[in-house]
Design a protein around this motif. Structure first.
Motif, short mmCIF file in Angstrom:
data_model
loop_
_atom_site.label_atom_id
_atom_site.label_comp_id
_atom_site.label_asym_id
_atom_site.label_seq_id
_atom_site.Cartn_x
_atom_site.Cartn_y
_atom_site.Cartn_z
N ILE A 21 0.83 -1.22 0.00
CA ILE A 21 0.00 0.00 0.00
C ILE A 21 0.86 1.27 0.00
N LYS A 22 2.03 1.22 -0.60
CA LYS A 22 2.93 2.38 -0.55
C LYS A 22 2.33 3.64 -1.16
N PRO A 23 1.74 3.60 -2.36
CA PRO A 23 1.21 4.85 -2.93
C PRO A 23 0.21 5.54 -2.02
N GLN A 24 -0.65 4.76 -1.38
CA GLN A 24 -1.67 5.31 -0.49
C GLN A 24 -1.04 6.00 0.71
N ILE A 25 -0.07 5.35 1.33
CA ILE A 25 0.55 5.92 2.53
C ILE A 25 1.52 7.04 2.18
N ALA A 26 2.25 6.90 1.08
CA ALA A 26 3.22 7.92 0.70
C ALA A 26 2.56 9.27 0.45
N GLU A 27 1.37 9.27 -0.11
CA GLU A 27 0.67 10.53 -0.37
C GLU A 27 0.29 11.20 0.95
N VAL A 28 -0.14 10.41 1.92
CA VAL A 28 -0.46 10.98 3.24
C VAL A 28 0.80 11.52 3.89
N THR A 29 1.91 10.79 3.76
CA THR A 29 3.19 11.25 4.31
C THR A 29 3.58 12.59 3.71
N ARG A 30 3.48 12.69 2.38
CA ARG A 30 3.86 13.93 1.71
C ARG A 30 3.04 15.10 2.22
N ARG A 31 1.75 14.92 2.33
CA ARG A 31 0.87 16.00 2.77
C ARG A 31 1.12 16.37 4.23
N ALA A 32 1.37 15.37 5.06
CA ALA A 32 1.66 15.65 6.47
C ALA A 32 2.98 16.41 6.61
N MET A 33 3.99 16.03 5.85
CA MET A 33 5.28 16.68 5.93
C MET A 33 5.26 18.10 5.36
#
Length: 294
Positions: free
Chosen positions: A104-116
């Motif tokens: 599920i990397k694409p799903q989590i990576a997008e949340v990471t980007r927005r949080a950072m």
């Protein structure tokens, strides 16, 4: 008020041009001093305020791959370094790589980007992402460390050089202790702090143990170590790339956004977009022959 202008570049990709340094020297009516061949030079000026110093140099840089920082000559060499880990000391976001093992990397990576980038609440976004990892085998942590975790260029040199000159170094992360403890050993940090993943029956439960270590914890670590060591604010440095690093970046004597997200670059006192982590040594006036490598 005297000021020091630092020009820093990546010598392998875009070496610092001696002619540019000469032009900057003339613009500031100062004195140039090279810190590292093709990598960094500084120009001291007694006549100009920091704002005017920066205004005179920025037109010379244009779109060149050169980082500029205008600093006070007082307390150049910091006695405390507090650093983020993911995408700062190491090249990856560990939670995104764990997500890759869960498919599920694409799903989590997008949340990471927005949080950072400060678009989402850090604690809520972290708990949401960790919950999605429920059931992932514990061995995925070791796989990320062995197969994907790499130090950012200059990371070990930064920590070892500062420690060799008497500084305390702390690794503070909104990530996980399984990774900070490994990176602490690799680089030699004095202190590490992060979140702890809950594990049961050799699998991640999707929960954290204890409170989330986010921006407030990073700032608290900076302040606690500063006070314990009896340091002035000007003797401290903080570096990171994400919005959860901004409070400690703003509070430090030298706060640096390192290859950071747009909102962090816009708000940090100093930004390094091109150089590697040895840029933080050049900012402190270290010469290349003073670096502790290996």
């Amino acid at each position: 008020m005297p000021a020091v202008a630092c020009l820093i570049a990546d010598p392998d990709r875009s070496p610092l041009d001696g002619r540019l340094v000469e032009e900057a020297e003339k613009a500031l009516r100062g004195k140039q001093h090279w810190l590292g061949e093709a990598a960094a030079a500084e120009i001291a000026t007694e006549e100009l305020e920091p704002g005017e110093t920066k205004a005179r140099l920025e037109p010379l840089l244009g779109g060149l791959a050169v980082d500029l920082a205008v600093l006070s000559p007082q307390h150049r060499r910091k006695r405390l370094l507090v650093s983020d880990m993911d995408s700062t000391i190491i090249t990856i976001e560990c939670i995104d790589e764990l997500a890759d093992f869960a498919g599920i990397k694409p799903q989590i990576a997008e949340v990471t980007r927005r949080a950072m980038n400060g678009e989402l609440d850090f604690e809520a976004a972290l708990r949401e992402r960790v919950a999605l990892l429920a059931g992932l085998p514990q061995r995925a942590i070791a796989a990320v460390i062995e197969e994907r975790l790499r130090l950012m260029p200059g990371a070990r040199t930064l920590v070892r050089t500062m420690r060799a000159h008497g500084a305390c170094t702390a690794l503070v992360s909104g990530g996980f202790t399984a990774f900070t403890r490994h990176v602490q050993r690799l680089c030699g940090f004095d202190v590490e702090q992060a979140n702890e993943l809950e594990i049961a029956d050799d699998r991640l439960t999707g929960r954290l143990i204890g409170e989330v270590h986010g921006s407030a914890a990073k700032l608290a670590t900076l302040c606690s170590l500063r006070d314990r060591l009896g340091l002035a604010d000007a003797e401290t440095m903080a570096v990171g790339d994400g919005a959860n690093d901004l409070p400690m970046i703003r509070a430090a004597g030298l706060g640096v956004a390192y290859h950071a997200h747009p909102r962090v670059r816009a708000q940090a006192p100093v930004r390094i977009d091109h150089g590697d982590l040895t840029a933080l040594l050049y900012l402190q006036g270290y010469r290349r022959d003073e670096f502790v490598t290996g």
